[in-house]
Design a protein around this motif. Structure first.
Motif, PDB file in Angstrom:
ATOM      1  N   ALA A  37       0.833  -1.207   0.000  1.00 29.58           N
ATOM      2  CA  ALA A  37       0.000   0.000   0.000  1.00 29.58           C
ATOM      3  C   ALA A  37       0.867   1.256   0.000  1.00 29.58           C
ATOM      4  N   GLN A  38       1.958   1.233   0.747  1.00 29.37           N
ATOM      5  CA  GLN A  38       2.871   2.371   0.777  1.00 29.37           C
ATOM      6  C   GLN A  38       3.504   2.614  -0.583  1.00 29.37           C
ATOM      7  N   THR A  39       3.815   1.539  -1.291  1.00 30.14           N
ATOM      8  CA  THR A  39       4.514   1.653  -2.579  1.00 30.14           C
ATOM      9  C   THR A  39       3.578   1.974  -3.734  1.00 30.14           C
ATOM     10  N   MET A  40       2.358   1.397  -3.729  1.00 30.17           N
ATOM     11  CA  MET A  40       1.441   1.576  -4.848  1.00 30.17           C
ATOM     12  C   MET A  40       0.429   2.703  -4.613  1.00 30.17           C
ATOM     13  N   GLY A  41       0.040   2.944  -3.375  1.00 29.60           N
ATOM     14  CA  GLY A  41      -0.736   4.115  -3.029  1.00 29.60           C
ATOM     15  C   GLY A  41      -2.235   4.070  -3.206  1.00 29.60           C
ATOM     16  N   SER A  42      -2.780   3.026  -3.846  1.00 33.74           N
ATOM     17  CA  SER A  42      -4.228   3.000  -4.070  1.00 33.74           C
ATOM     18  C   SER A  42      -4.750   1.562  -4.112  1.00 33.74           C
ATOM     19  N   ALA A  43      -6.082   1.457  -3.935  1.00 37.34           N
ATOM     20  CA  ALA A  43      -6.714   0.144  -3.794  1.00 37.34           C
ATOM     21  C   ALA A  43      -6.586  -0.720  -5.042  1.00 37.34           C
ATOM     22  N   GLY A  44      -6.809  -0.120  -6.215  1.00 31.77           N
ATOM     23  CA  GLY A  44      -6.759  -0.885  -7.451  1.00 31.77           C
ATOM     24  C   GLY A  44      -5.405  -1.524  -7.678  1.00 31.77           C
ATOM     25  N   TRP A  45      -4.356  -0.746  -7.431  1.00 29.29           N
ATOM     26  CA  TRP A  45      -3.004  -1.269  -7.635  1.00 29.29           C
ATOM     27  C   TRP A  45      -2.646  -2.304  -6.576  1.00 29.29           C
ATOM     28  N   LEU A  46      -3.152  -2.129  -5.362  1.00 30.77           N
ATOM     29  CA  LEU A  46      -2.930  -3.127  -4.314  1.00 30.77           C
ATOM     30  C   LEU A  46      -3.498  -4.476  -4.737  1.00 30.77           C
TER      31      LEU A  46
END
Length: 476
Positions: A37-46
Protein backbone atom coordinates in the motif's frame (compact mmCIF):
# COMPACT_ATOMS: atom_id res chain seq x y z
CA UNK A 1 20.78 -50.76 7.07
CA UNK A 2 20.12 -47.00 6.72
CA UNK A 3 21.14 -46.91 3.08
CA UNK A 4 18.69 -49.71 2.25
CA UNK A 5 15.73 -47.79 3.58
CA UNK A 6 13.36 -46.39 0.96
CA UNK A 7 10.77 -43.63 1.09
CA UNK A 8 7.23 -44.82 1.78
CA UNK A 9 4.35 -43.61 -0.38
CA UNK A 10 1.86 -42.65 2.29
CA UNK A 11 0.60 -39.17 1.28
CA UNK A 12 -2.81 -38.88 -0.40
CA UNK A 13 -4.06 -36.10 -2.68
CA UNK A 14 -5.58 -34.39 0.37
CA UNK A 15 -2.29 -34.62 2.29
CA UNK A 16 -0.35 -33.24 -0.68
CA UNK A 17 -2.78 -30.34 -1.15
CA UNK A 18 -2.51 -29.51 2.56
CA UNK A 19 1.28 -29.38 2.19
CA UNK A 20 0.96 -26.92 -0.72
CA UNK A 21 -1.50 -24.68 1.14
CA UNK A 22 0.18 -25.00 4.51
CA UNK A 23 3.66 -24.23 3.18
CA UNK A 24 2.41 -21.14 1.32
CA UNK A 25 0.35 -19.49 4.05
CA UNK A 26 2.61 -18.29 6.84
CA UNK A 27 2.71 -14.75 8.18
CA UNK A 28 3.06 -12.82 4.90
CA UNK A 29 -0.61 -12.27 4.07
CA UNK A 30 -1.09 -10.73 7.52
CA UNK A 31 1.72 -8.19 7.01
CA UNK A 32 2.96 -7.44 3.48
CA UNK A 33 -0.09 -5.53 2.25
CA UNK A 34 1.15 -2.56 4.32
CA UNK A 35 4.38 -1.99 2.36
CA UNK A 36 2.51 -2.74 -0.90
CA UNK A 37 0.00 0.00 0.00
CA UNK A 38 2.87 2.37 0.78
CA UNK A 39 4.51 1.65 -2.58
CA UNK A 40 1.44 1.58 -4.85
CA UNK A 41 -0.74 4.12 -3.03
CA UNK A 42 -4.23 3.00 -4.07
CA UNK A 43 -6.71 0.14 -3.79
CA UNK A 44 -6.76 -0.88 -7.45
CA UNK A 45 -3.00 -1.27 -7.63
CA UNK A 46 -2.93 -3.13 -4.31
CA UNK A 47 -5.38 -5.72 -5.65
CA UNK A 48 -3.62 -5.84 -9.03
CA UNK A 49 -0.29 -6.75 -7.41
CA UNK A 50 -1.97 -9.71 -5.66
CA UNK A 51 -3.79 -10.77 -8.85
CA UNK A 52 -0.56 -10.74 -10.89
CA UNK A 53 1.13 -12.74 -8.12
CA UNK A 54 -1.73 -15.24 -8.05
CA UNK A 55 -1.71 -15.63 -11.83
CA UNK A 56 2.05 -16.22 -11.90
CA UNK A 57 1.84 -18.71 -9.03
CA UNK A 58 -0.98 -20.78 -10.54
CA UNK A 59 0.61 -20.82 -14.02
CA UNK A 60 3.93 -21.93 -12.56
CA UNK A 61 2.25 -24.58 -10.43
CA UNK A 62 0.27 -26.17 -13.28
CA UNK A 63 3.40 -26.06 -15.45
CA UNK A 64 5.27 -28.03 -12.79
CA UNK A 65 2.57 -30.68 -13.10
CA UNK A 66 4.13 -31.88 -16.36
CA UNK A 67 7.58 -32.09 -14.80
CA UNK A 68 6.30 -33.91 -11.72
CA UNK A 69 4.62 -36.51 -13.92
CA UNK A 70 7.85 -37.20 -15.80
CA UNK A 71 10.10 -37.26 -12.73
CA UNK A 72 8.13 -38.29 -9.60
CA UNK A 73 11.28 -38.46 -7.49
CA UNK A 74 12.45 -37.00 -4.18
CA UNK A 75 13.99 -33.59 -4.75
CA UNK A 76 11.38 -32.22 -7.16
CA UNK A 77 12.60 -28.97 -8.69
CA UNK A 78 16.22 -29.97 -8.10
CA UNK A 79 15.63 -33.06 -10.25
CA UNK A 80 13.80 -31.10 -12.97
CA UNK A 81 16.70 -28.67 -13.35
CA UNK A 82 19.21 -31.51 -13.54
CA UNK A 83 17.22 -33.29 -16.25
CA UNK A 84 16.59 -30.14 -18.30
CA UNK A 85 20.04 -28.61 -17.96
CA UNK A 86 22.93 -30.19 -16.06
CA UNK A 87 24.03 -31.15 -12.52
CA UNK A 88 25.67 -27.77 -11.95
CA UNK A 89 22.44 -25.77 -12.44
CA UNK A 90 20.51 -28.12 -10.17
CA UNK A 91 23.24 -27.89 -7.55
CA UNK A 92 23.07 -24.09 -7.60
CA UNK A 93 19.36 -24.33 -6.90
CA UNK A 94 19.88 -26.81 -4.08
CA UNK A 95 22.62 -24.66 -2.58
CA UNK A 96 20.40 -21.55 -2.74
CA UNK A 97 17.60 -23.50 -1.08
CA UNK A 98 19.85 -24.59 1.77
CA UNK A 99 21.75 -21.30 2.14
CA UNK A 100 18.82 -18.92 2.18
CA UNK A 101 15.49 -19.83 0.54
CA UNK A 102 14.33 -22.69 2.78
CA UNK A 103 16.33 -22.08 5.93
CA UNK A 104 15.82 -18.31 5.87
CA UNK A 105 12.09 -18.77 5.44
CA UNK A 106 11.96 -21.30 8.28
CA UNK A 107 13.77 -18.80 10.53
CA UNK A 108 11.51 -15.90 9.56
CA UNK A 109 8.31 -17.90 10.01
CA UNK A 110 9.55 -19.16 13.37
CA UNK A 111 10.22 -15.63 14.62
CA UNK A 112 6.83 -14.49 13.28
CA UNK A 113 5.23 -17.23 15.41
CA UNK A 114 7.06 -15.88 18.46
CA UNK A 115 6.19 -12.25 17.81
CA UNK A 116 2.47 -12.95 17.70
CA UNK A 117 2.66 -15.41 20.58
CA UNK A 118 3.90 -12.42 22.59
CA UNK A 119 0.41 -10.90 22.32
CA UNK A 120 -0.83 -13.73 24.51
CA UNK A 121 2.38 -14.24 26.50
CA UNK A 122 4.29 -10.93 26.74
CA UNK A 123 7.35 -12.66 28.17
CA UNK A 124 8.02 -14.00 24.63
CA UNK A 125 8.40 -10.48 23.21
CA UNK A 126 11.19 -9.64 20.79
CA UNK A 127 11.95 -6.72 23.12
CA UNK A 128 12.65 -9.08 26.03
CA UNK A 129 16.39 -9.70 25.70
CA UNK A 130 17.60 -12.70 27.67
CA UNK A 131 21.36 -12.55 27.11
CA UNK A 132 24.11 -11.45 24.74
CA UNK A 133 25.95 -13.94 22.50
CA UNK A 134 29.08 -12.77 20.63
CA UNK A 135 27.76 -9.24 20.49
CA UNK A 136 24.24 -10.26 19.43
CA UNK A 137 21.35 -9.57 21.78
CA UNK A 138 19.24 -12.71 21.97
CA UNK A 139 15.54 -12.18 22.62
CA UNK A 140 12.87 -14.48 23.99
CA UNK A 141 11.24 -14.42 20.53
CA UNK A 142 14.39 -15.83 18.92
CA UNK A 143 14.72 -18.59 21.51
CA UNK A 144 11.05 -19.47 21.11
CA UNK A 145 11.51 -19.63 17.32
CA UNK A 146 14.45 -22.00 17.72
CA UNK A 147 12.51 -24.23 20.12
CA UNK A 148 9.65 -24.36 17.60
CA UNK A 149 12.04 -25.36 14.80
CA UNK A 150 13.65 -28.01 17.01
CA UNK A 151 10.27 -29.44 18.03
CA UNK A 152 8.96 -29.67 14.47
CA UNK A 153 12.24 -31.11 13.19
CA UNK A 154 12.24 -33.78 15.90
CA UNK A 155 8.62 -34.67 15.12
CA UNK A 156 9.43 -35.06 11.42
CA UNK A 157 12.30 -37.45 12.17
CA UNK A 158 9.66 -39.88 13.48
CA UNK A 159 8.26 -40.53 10.01
CA UNK A 160 6.22 -38.90 7.27
CA UNK A 161 2.94 -39.84 8.98
CA UNK A 162 3.85 -37.76 12.03
CA UNK A 163 4.53 -34.77 9.83
CA UNK A 164 1.39 -35.12 7.74
CA UNK A 165 -0.88 -35.31 10.82
CA UNK A 166 0.36 -31.91 12.03
CA UNK A 167 0.27 -30.48 8.52
CA UNK A 168 -3.28 -31.54 7.70
CA UNK A 169 -4.66 -30.53 11.12
CA UNK A 170 -3.14 -27.06 11.32
CA UNK A 171 -3.69 -26.25 7.64
CA UNK A 172 -7.37 -27.16 7.87
CA UNK A 173 -7.79 -24.88 10.87
CA UNK A 174 -5.96 -21.99 9.22
CA UNK A 175 -7.97 -22.22 5.98
CA UNK A 176 -11.29 -22.29 7.86
CA UNK A 177 -10.15 -19.40 10.08
CA UNK A 178 -9.01 -17.26 7.15
CA UNK A 179 -12.23 -17.77 5.22
CA UNK A 180 -14.11 -16.94 8.43
CA UNK A 181 -12.11 -13.72 8.89
CA UNK A 182 -12.73 -12.70 5.26
CA UNK A 183 -16.48 -13.33 5.56
CA UNK A 184 -16.68 -11.41 8.85
CA UNK A 185 -14.71 -8.51 7.36
CA UNK A 186 -16.89 -8.27 4.26
CA UNK A 187 -20.00 -8.46 6.45
CA UNK A 188 -18.63 -5.60 8.58
CA UNK A 189 -17.91 -3.51 5.45
CA UNK A 190 -17.84 0.23 6.14
CA UNK A 191 -19.41 1.97 3.14
CA UNK A 192 -17.56 5.26 3.66
CA UNK A 193 -14.21 3.47 3.90
CA UNK A 194 -14.97 1.35 0.83
CA UNK A 195 -16.00 4.37 -1.26
CA UNK A 196 -12.94 6.33 -0.14
CA UNK A 197 -10.62 3.48 -1.14
CA UNK A 198 -12.14 3.07 -4.59
CA UNK A 199 -12.71 6.73 -5.48
CA UNK A 200 -9.17 7.05 -6.85
CA UNK A 201 -8.38 3.38 -7.20
CA UNK A 202 -5.94 3.66 -10.10
CA UNK A 203 -3.75 6.55 -9.00
CA UNK A 204 -0.32 4.99 -8.61
CA UNK A 205 2.18 6.65 -6.30
CA UNK A 206 3.94 6.50 -2.97
CA UNK A 207 1.93 6.91 0.21
CA UNK A 208 3.91 8.18 3.20
CA UNK A 209 3.31 9.86 6.53
CA UNK A 210 4.79 13.30 7.15
CA UNK A 211 5.78 12.92 10.79
CA UNK A 212 6.05 16.67 11.32
CA UNK A 213 2.45 17.37 10.31
CA UNK A 214 1.10 13.84 10.90
CA UNK A 215 -0.53 14.02 7.46
CA UNK A 216 -0.41 11.33 4.79
CA UNK A 217 1.09 12.46 1.50
CA UNK A 218 0.44 10.88 -1.88
CA UNK A 219 3.13 11.44 -4.52
CA UNK A 220 2.18 10.11 -8.00
CA UNK A 221 4.74 8.34 -10.15
CA UNK A 222 5.92 10.44 -13.06
CA UNK A 223 6.60 7.69 -15.60
CA UNK A 224 5.34 4.26 -16.63
CA UNK A 225 8.78 2.86 -15.86
CA UNK A 226 8.49 4.08 -12.28
CA UNK A 227 5.09 2.35 -11.95
CA UNK A 228 6.52 -0.91 -13.30
CA UNK A 229 9.45 -0.64 -10.89
CA UNK A 230 7.01 -0.07 -8.03
CA UNK A 231 5.01 -3.17 -9.03
CA UNK A 232 8.19 -5.27 -9.08
CA UNK A 233 9.25 -3.89 -5.71
CA UNK A 234 5.79 -4.59 -4.25
CA UNK A 235 5.81 -8.13 -5.58
CA UNK A 236 8.88 -9.08 -3.55
CA UNK A 237 6.46 -9.22 -0.62
CA UNK A 238 3.49 -10.84 -2.35
CA UNK A 239 5.67 -13.43 -4.11
CA UNK A 240 7.40 -14.29 -0.84
CA UNK A 241 3.97 -14.76 0.74
CA UNK A 242 2.95 -17.01 -2.17
CA UNK A 243 6.18 -18.99 -2.32
CA UNK A 244 6.92 -22.57 -1.17
CA UNK A 245 4.10 -24.08 -3.28
CA UNK A 246 6.79 -26.15 -5.01
CA UNK A 247 7.71 -27.87 -1.73
CA UNK A 248 5.29 -30.70 -2.50
CA UNK A 249 7.52 -31.71 -5.44
CA UNK A 250 10.39 -32.31 -2.99
CA UNK A 251 8.48 -35.17 -1.38
CA UNK A 252 7.34 -36.80 -4.64
CA UNK A 253 8.77 -40.17 -3.57
CA UNK A 254 6.34 -40.26 -0.63
CA UNK A 255 3.14 -39.37 -2.51
CA UNK A 256 0.67 -42.00 -3.68
CA UNK A 257 0.05 -41.97 -7.44
CA UNK A 258 2.50 -39.05 -7.89
CA UNK A 259 1.95 -38.78 -11.65
CA UNK A 260 -1.58 -37.56 -10.96
CA UNK A 261 -1.61 -36.24 -7.42
CA UNK A 262 1.37 -33.86 -7.48
CA UNK A 263 0.08 -31.82 -10.42
CA UNK A 264 -3.46 -31.80 -9.08
CA UNK A 265 -2.38 -30.78 -5.57
CA UNK A 266 -0.28 -27.95 -7.03
CA UNK A 267 -3.27 -26.58 -8.92
CA UNK A 268 -5.79 -26.97 -6.09
CA UNK A 269 -3.44 -25.63 -3.44
CA UNK A 270 -2.31 -22.52 -5.33
CA UNK A 271 -5.90 -21.77 -6.44
CA UNK A 272 -7.21 -21.91 -2.86
CA UNK A 273 -4.37 -19.72 -1.56
CA UNK A 274 -4.83 -17.16 -4.34
CA UNK A 275 -8.55 -16.89 -3.53
CA UNK A 276 -7.71 -16.44 0.16
CA UNK A 277 -5.05 -13.80 -0.51
CA UNK A 278 -7.15 -11.70 -2.87
CA UNK A 279 -10.17 -12.11 -0.59
CA UNK A 280 -8.11 -11.01 2.45
CA UNK A 281 -7.08 -7.81 0.68
CA UNK A 282 -10.67 -7.01 -0.27
CA UNK A 283 -11.48 -7.57 3.40
CA UNK A 284 -8.76 -5.12 4.45
CA UNK A 285 -10.17 -2.54 2.03
CA UNK A 286 -13.66 -3.08 3.48
CA UNK A 287 -12.76 -1.95 7.00
CA UNK A 288 -9.55 0.10 6.66
CA UNK A 289 -8.74 3.05 4.41
CA UNK A 290 -5.49 3.08 2.43
CA UNK A 291 -3.76 5.26 5.02
CA UNK A 292 -4.66 2.79 7.78
CA UNK A 293 -3.41 -0.13 5.71
CA UNK A 294 -0.16 1.64 4.83
CA UNK A 295 0.34 2.88 8.40
CA UNK A 296 -0.52 -0.28 10.30
CA UNK A 297 1.73 -0.59 13.35
CA UNK A 298 4.77 -2.68 12.45
CA UNK A 299 2.95 -3.48 9.15
CA UNK A 300 0.44 -5.70 11.00
CA UNK A 301 -2.51 -5.02 8.71
CA UNK A 302 -4.45 -8.08 9.82
CA UNK A 303 -4.26 -6.95 13.47
CA UNK A 304 -5.67 -3.53 12.52
CA UNK A 305 -8.42 -5.11 10.39
CA UNK A 306 -9.32 -7.63 13.08
CA UNK A 307 -9.54 -4.81 15.62
CA UNK A 308 -11.91 -2.91 13.32
CA UNK A 309 -14.08 -6.05 12.96
CA UNK A 310 -14.03 -7.56 16.45
CA UNK A 311 -13.00 -4.64 18.66
CA UNK A 312 -10.60 -5.20 21.55
CA UNK A 313 -10.67 -8.96 21.05
CA UNK A 314 -9.43 -8.59 17.49
CA UNK A 315 -5.75 -8.49 18.45
CA UNK A 316 -5.99 -11.78 20.33
CA UNK A 317 -8.03 -13.48 17.59
CA UNK A 318 -5.51 -12.61 14.90
CA UNK A 319 -2.58 -13.55 17.16
CA UNK A 320 -3.99 -17.05 17.61
CA UNK A 321 -4.66 -17.33 13.85
CA UNK A 322 -1.11 -16.34 12.96
CA UNK A 323 0.35 -18.73 15.54
CA UNK A 324 -1.66 -21.56 13.97
CA UNK A 325 -0.71 -20.41 10.47
CA UNK A 326 3.03 -20.12 11.10
CA UNK A 327 3.16 -23.38 13.09
CA UNK A 328 1.66 -25.32 10.18
CA UNK A 329 3.70 -23.41 7.60
CA UNK A 330 6.99 -24.22 9.28
CA UNK A 331 6.07 -27.88 9.58
CA UNK A 332 5.59 -28.07 5.80
CA UNK A 333 8.83 -26.22 5.10
CA UNK A 334 10.84 -28.40 7.47
CA UNK A 335 9.27 -31.64 6.24
CA UNK A 336 9.91 -31.01 2.55
CA UNK A 337 13.21 -29.14 2.39
CA UNK A 338 15.29 -32.00 3.78
CA UNK A 339 14.30 -34.20 0.83
CA UNK A 340 16.23 -31.94 -1.55
CA UNK A 341 19.40 -32.19 0.52
CA UNK A 342 18.93 -35.98 0.61
CA UNK A 343 18.84 -36.09 -3.20
CA UNK A 344 21.84 -33.76 -3.46
CA UNK A 345 23.78 -36.07 -1.15
CA UNK A 346 22.79 -39.02 -3.32
CA UNK A 347 24.38 -37.12 -6.23
CA UNK A 348 27.53 -36.49 -4.20
CA UNK A 349 27.16 -32.70 -3.93
CA UNK A 350 26.08 -32.47 -0.28
CA UNK A 351 27.21 -33.99 3.02
CA UNK A 352 27.33 -37.79 2.68
CA UNK A 353 25.31 -38.47 5.82
CA UNK A 354 22.38 -36.58 4.33
CA UNK A 355 21.99 -39.46 1.84
CA UNK A 356 20.82 -41.83 4.59
CA UNK A 357 17.27 -42.54 5.74
CA UNK A 358 16.59 -43.51 9.33
CA UNK A 359 14.46 -46.43 10.51
CA UNK A 360 11.33 -44.33 9.90
CA UNK A 361 12.35 -43.84 6.24
CA UNK A 362 13.04 -40.10 6.53
CA UNK A 363 16.34 -38.17 6.01
CA UNK A 364 17.02 -37.48 9.69
CA UNK A 365 20.54 -36.10 9.24
CA UNK A 366 19.38 -33.69 6.53
CA UNK A 367 16.51 -32.55 8.77
CA UNK A 368 18.90 -31.74 11.61
CA UNK A 369 21.39 -29.97 9.29
CA UNK A 370 18.55 -27.77 8.07
CA UNK A 371 17.47 -27.17 11.68
CA UNK A 372 20.94 -26.02 12.74
CA UNK A 373 21.31 -23.47 9.92
CA UNK A 374 17.77 -22.13 10.37
CA UNK A 375 18.41 -21.76 14.11
CA UNK A 376 21.65 -19.87 13.48
CA UNK A 377 19.76 -17.51 11.18
CA UNK A 378 17.27 -16.94 14.01
CA UNK A 379 20.14 -16.01 16.34
CA UNK A 380 21.92 -13.81 13.82
CA UNK A 381 18.93 -11.54 13.38
CA UNK A 382 19.91 -11.23 9.70
CA UNK A 383 17.25 -13.54 8.28
CA UNK A 384 15.10 -10.48 7.45
CA UNK A 385 17.84 -9.11 5.20
CA UNK A 386 18.20 -12.49 3.52
CA UNK A 387 14.47 -12.72 2.86
CA UNK A 388 14.57 -9.49 0.85
CA UNK A 389 16.56 -11.44 -1.73
CA UNK A 390 14.48 -14.63 -1.74
CA UNK A 391 11.86 -13.50 -4.25
CA UNK A 392 14.47 -12.55 -6.85
CA UNK A 393 16.45 -15.80 -6.48
CA UNK A 394 13.32 -17.98 -6.29
CA UNK A 395 11.70 -16.44 -9.40
CA UNK A 396 14.99 -16.76 -11.27
CA UNK A 397 14.98 -20.53 -10.68
CA UNK A 398 11.23 -20.80 -11.38
CA UNK A 399 11.83 -19.22 -14.79
CA UNK A 400 14.68 -21.64 -15.51
CA UNK A 401 12.53 -24.60 -14.46
CA UNK A 402 9.54 -23.62 -16.61
CA UNK A 403 11.87 -22.94 -19.53
CA UNK A 404 13.00 -26.52 -18.91
CA UNK A 405 9.55 -27.71 -20.05
CA UNK A 406 10.31 -26.35 -23.55
CA UNK A 407 13.80 -27.88 -23.46
CA UNK A 408 12.59 -31.31 -22.36
CA UNK A 409 9.88 -31.39 -25.05
CA UNK A 410 12.72 -31.19 -27.59
CA UNK A 411 15.38 -33.07 -25.65
CA UNK A 412 13.28 -35.95 -24.23
CA UNK A 413 10.17 -36.35 -26.42
CA UNK A 414 10.01 -40.08 -25.64
CA UNK A 415 9.24 -39.56 -21.94
CA UNK A 416 5.71 -40.30 -20.80
CA UNK A 417 3.79 -37.18 -19.85
CA UNK A 418 0.68 -38.28 -17.95
CA UNK A 419 -0.07 -34.62 -17.30
CA UNK A 420 0.83 -31.91 -19.81
CA UNK A 421 1.35 -28.28 -18.92
CA UNK A 422 -1.98 -26.41 -19.14
CA UNK A 423 -2.03 -23.74 -21.84
CA UNK A 424 1.33 -24.83 -23.30
CA UNK A 425 3.13 -23.03 -24.88
CA UNK A 426 1.25 -19.75 -24.25
CA UNK A 427 0.84 -19.72 -20.45
CA UNK A 428 4.34 -21.01 -19.61
CA UNK A 429 5.76 -18.45 -22.06
CA UNK A 430 3.75 -15.65 -20.41
CA UNK A 431 5.13 -16.71 -17.03
CA UNK A 432 8.68 -16.62 -18.38
CA UNK A 433 8.11 -13.09 -19.74
CA UNK A 434 6.60 -11.91 -16.45
CA UNK A 435 9.32 -13.60 -14.39
CA UNK A 436 12.17 -12.18 -16.48
CA UNK A 437 10.54 -8.73 -16.41
CA UNK A 438 10.23 -8.92 -12.63
CA UNK A 439 13.92 -9.80 -12.24
CA UNK A 440 15.08 -7.09 -14.70
CA UNK A 441 12.92 -4.42 -13.03
CA UNK A 442 14.38 -5.33 -9.65
CA UNK A 443 17.90 -5.14 -11.07
CA UNK A 444 17.16 -1.64 -12.37
CA UNK A 445 15.00 -0.13 -9.65
CA UNK A 446 15.79 -2.17 -6.53
CA UNK A 447 19.36 -3.49 -6.81
CA UNK A 448 19.49 -4.01 -3.04
CA UNK A 449 17.03 -6.89 -3.57
CA UNK A 450 19.11 -8.56 -6.27
CA UNK A 451 22.90 -8.36 -6.10
CA UNK A 452 23.21 -9.74 -2.55
CA UNK A 453 21.00 -12.66 -3.58
CA UNK A 454 23.18 -13.37 -6.59
CA UNK A 455 26.28 -13.25 -4.38
CA UNK A 456 24.78 -15.84 -2.03
CA UNK A 457 24.09 -18.09 -5.03
CA UNK A 458 27.64 -17.66 -6.38
CA UNK A 459 29.22 -18.44 -3.00
CA UNK A 460 28.14 -22.04 -3.57
CA UNK A 461 30.17 -22.41 -6.80
CA UNK A 462 33.52 -23.44 -5.22
CA UNK A 463 31.77 -26.02 -3.03
CA UNK A 464 30.42 -27.69 -6.17
CA UNK A 465 33.85 -28.09 -7.71
CA UNK A 466 35.29 -29.32 -4.40
CA UNK A 467 32.54 -31.95 -4.30
CA UNK A 468 33.27 -32.98 -7.91
CA UNK A 469 36.97 -33.30 -7.12
CA UNK A 470 36.24 -35.48 -4.09
CA UNK A 471 33.96 -37.70 -6.19
CA UNK A 472 36.74 -38.26 -8.73
CA UNK A 473 39.22 -39.12 -5.98
CA UNK A 474 36.80 -41.67 -4.50
CA UNK A 475 36.21 -43.24 -7.92
CA UNK A 476 39.94 -43.59 -8.46
Amino acid sequence: MENKQEFKRSLSLYDSTMIVIGSMIGSGIFIVSAPIAQTMGSAGWLILVWLITGFMTIVAAVSYGELSGMFPKAGGQYVYLKEAYNPFISYMYGWSLFAVIQTGTIAAVGVAFSKFAAYLFPVLSEDNYLFTLSGFKISAAQITAILLIVLLTWNNTKGIKQGKIIQSFFTSIKVISLFGLIICGLYALKSDVWQSNWSNAWNAGTLSLDKASNVWEFVPYATTGAILGAIASSMTGSLFSSDAWNNVTFIAAEIKNPNRNIGLSLFLGTLVVTIIYVGANFMYLSVLNMQQIAGAEKDRVAVAASGAIFGDWGMYIIAVMIMISTFGCNNGLILSGARVYYTMAQDGVFFKKAANLNKHAVPEWALYAQMILASLLCLSGRYGDLLDMISFVAVMFYVLTILGIFILRKKRPELQRPYKSFGYPVLPFIYIILGVSFCILLLIYKPAYTWPGLIIVLVGVPFYFIAQKNKKLEEE
